[in-house]
Enzyme design. Structure first.
Site, mmCIF file in Angstrom:
data_model
loop_
_atom_site.group_PDB
_atom_site.id
_atom_site.type_symbol
_atom_site.label_atom_id
_atom_site.label_comp_id
_atom_site.label_asym_id
_atom_site.label_seq_id
_atom_site.Cartn_x
_atom_site.Cartn_y
_atom_site.Cartn_z
ATOM 1 N N CYS A 1 39.792 22.820 -27.470
ATOM 2 C CA CYS A 1 40.025 21.872 -26.232
ATOM 3 C C CYS A 1 41.547 21.546 -26.040
ATOM 4 O O CYS A 1 42.306 21.385 -25.102
ATOM 5 C CB CYS A 1 39.148 20.677 -26.532
ATOM 6 S SG CYS A 1 39.536 19.506 -27.805
ATOM 7 N N HIS B 1 39.002 14.712 -29.185
ATOM 8 C CA HIS B 1 38.589 15.606 -28.125
ATOM 9 C C HIS B 1 39.722 15.243 -26.761
ATOM 10 O O HIS B 1 39.994 14.157 -26.652
ATOM 11 C CB HIS B 1 37.085 15.631 -27.347
ATOM 12 C CG HIS B 1 36.816 16.698 -26.333
ATOM 13 N ND1 HIS B 1 37.091 17.685 -26.311
ATOM 14 C CD2 HIS B 1 36.588 16.083 -25.045
ATOM 15 C CE1 HIS B 1 36.700 18.271 -25.172
ATOM 16 N NE2 HIS B 1 36.411 17.076 -24.099
#
Length: 443
Positions: free
Chosen positions: A316, A202
């Site tokens: 993301c 992430h």
């Protein structure tokens, strides 16, 4: 602290109001009005190109198909198109108390991903050739919207989206802002470095003000966990699959050094002025208000570097890359460091456009195609027992690998992917930090 991005109500993005484009200025986390969206041309259907530009197999399919793939009112599908198959249904669960969140719904973000993670590990780093690029526009452009629809109460998250979110502050123009690259394994707060071994990471970006000493974190992620953005729910009484696939930006004060450093990355990449930060903030508001749906998959023809990309993901890491590019356009100079990002890739032949929810599942829709799509997504429903998990895993392997089938939902429309070896792969590849350009994106 309440976040300033999204609030829930009962409207679903596929309602008539959404299709008619009724503007309600429910965009993101500020009171700024929406920027009008110029609609992209609709993607061509299977039978759009002239006959002389089709392959023999596609031309044969077009002669049998009266319009959209499979015709209308449950008409015949094109030759060699996969047919829906009968499935053994699980025993129905006892009815939930009216108004209560579905328990499996909140947990689905983790558990429904397990079958495909196992497939990714099994497929391994394989190589395969890819087809030549077609006359269509590839990759399919990601669709932006002129307002953000409110989410349906049915969509529930196990972990609240942006619980400490705040508005982006206005910095003094003569301030110096340090910009940090942040990266950590997905769900690191719960599983540590487990998914880091699969390079499922992430990404976020951090800021530190020299004048105030305050630091901030900015990231973009799914509202209802990754699994719910990747696969729909098949709700009783609803013909169409139900999606909980919105994503949004989250900005909050502070940087959790331990979270990013222990199993990931926290490194300074550039310094910008306060005025550049304020310009970036305006762009973030626009980007968040118009790019609202999370897209997990990158779809391409083969693992080759020059392979045709059919669809780009929107998640993301793409938000962070767009943010870096905006800063470069504003004049930021980045450090010479290597930066890698995660992509989850499906490999397929040229995709076939099927239609949207109304054309497939509506009163005049194609019942045969609708049944095939529901049948495909059924094994990805949340599992209640270990036995169900392995039974559905075998169904997924049969569909995706043995029968080369995958139905993709992208831009609120459905596509058929003729899957090919190596089917699915998680890659962690370098994407260099950007350099400035004369044309600024977004604002």
């Amino acid at each position: 602290m309440q976040h300033h991005f999204l609030k829930n109500d009962s409207r679903h993005p596929f309602t008539r109001k959404h299709e008619e484009g009724k503007q309600r200025h429910l965009c993101g986390f500020t009171p700024f009005p929406c920027i009008p969206h110029v609609a992209e041309p609709r993607p061509a259907t299977l039978c759009s190109p002239p006959l002389h530009r089709r392959s023999p197999r596609t031309a044969e399919a077009c002669r049998a198909a009266p319009g959209r793939v499979g015709g209308r009112r449950g008409g015949p599908l094109p030759p060699n198109f996969p047919r829906p198959r009968r499935r053994l249904r699980r025993p129905p669960a006892p009815p939930a108390r009216r108004g209560a969140p579905r328990a499996a719904m909140s947990a689905a973000g983790h558990h429904r991903w397990l079958p495909l993670l196992l497939l990714a590990a099994a497929c391994g780093p394989c190589l395969s050739g890819g087809p030549h690029a077609s006359q269509r526009r590839w990759p399919v452009p990601y669709r932006r919207f002129d307002f953000r629809p409110k989410t349906d109460p049915y969509c529930q998250a196990r972990y609240t989206f942006c619980p400490t979110g705040s508005a982006i502050p206005v910095m003094k123009e003569d301030d110096t802002i340090e910009v940090y690259r942040l990266q950590a394994p997905v769900w690191e707060f719960k599983y540590g470095d487990l998914l880091g071994h699969l390079k499922i990471m992430h990404d976020a970006v951090g800021f530190k003000s020299s004048l105030t000493g305050k630091n901030y974190t900015m990231e973009w992620y799914e509202l209802f966990q990754l699994g719910n953005c990747t696969f729909p729910h098949l709700r009783p009484g609803m013909d169409a699959p139900f999606w909980c696939n919105q994503g949004a930006a989250c900005f909050y004060e502070g940087i959790d050094d331990a979270h990013w450093k222990e199993n990931g990355t926290l490194v300074l990449v550039t310094k910008i002025s306060g005025s550049m930060f304020n310009e970036m903030a305006k762009w973030v508001k626009y980007d968040n208000e118009t790019g609202i749906y999370y897209e997990t998959w990158t779809v391409q023809a083969s693992p080759d570097k020059k392979s045709v990309v059919w669809f780009d993901s929107y998640e993301c890491s793409k938000f962070i890359l767009r943010t870096y590019q905006k800063l470069a356009d504003l004049g930021a100079t980045f450090s010479k460091i290597q930066t890698n990002y995660t992509s989850i890739i499906l490999f397929s032949g040229e995709p076939i456009y099927l239609g949207n929810e109304t054309s497939i599942f509506g009163p005049l829709g194609n019942k045969t195609l609708a049944a095939a799509i529901r049948d495909f997504y059924y094994p990805f429903e949340p599992h209640k027992t270990v036995r169900e998990f392995f039974v559905d895993l075998l169904k997924i392997i049969d569909r995706v690998i043995l029968n080369h089938e995958f139905y993709l939902f992208y831009n609120l429309e459905y596509w058929f992917l003729p899957m090919k070896f190596p089917y699915l792969k998680v890659v962690y590849e370098e994407v260099p930090l950007p350099v400035g350009s004369k044309t600024s994106s977004g604002v």
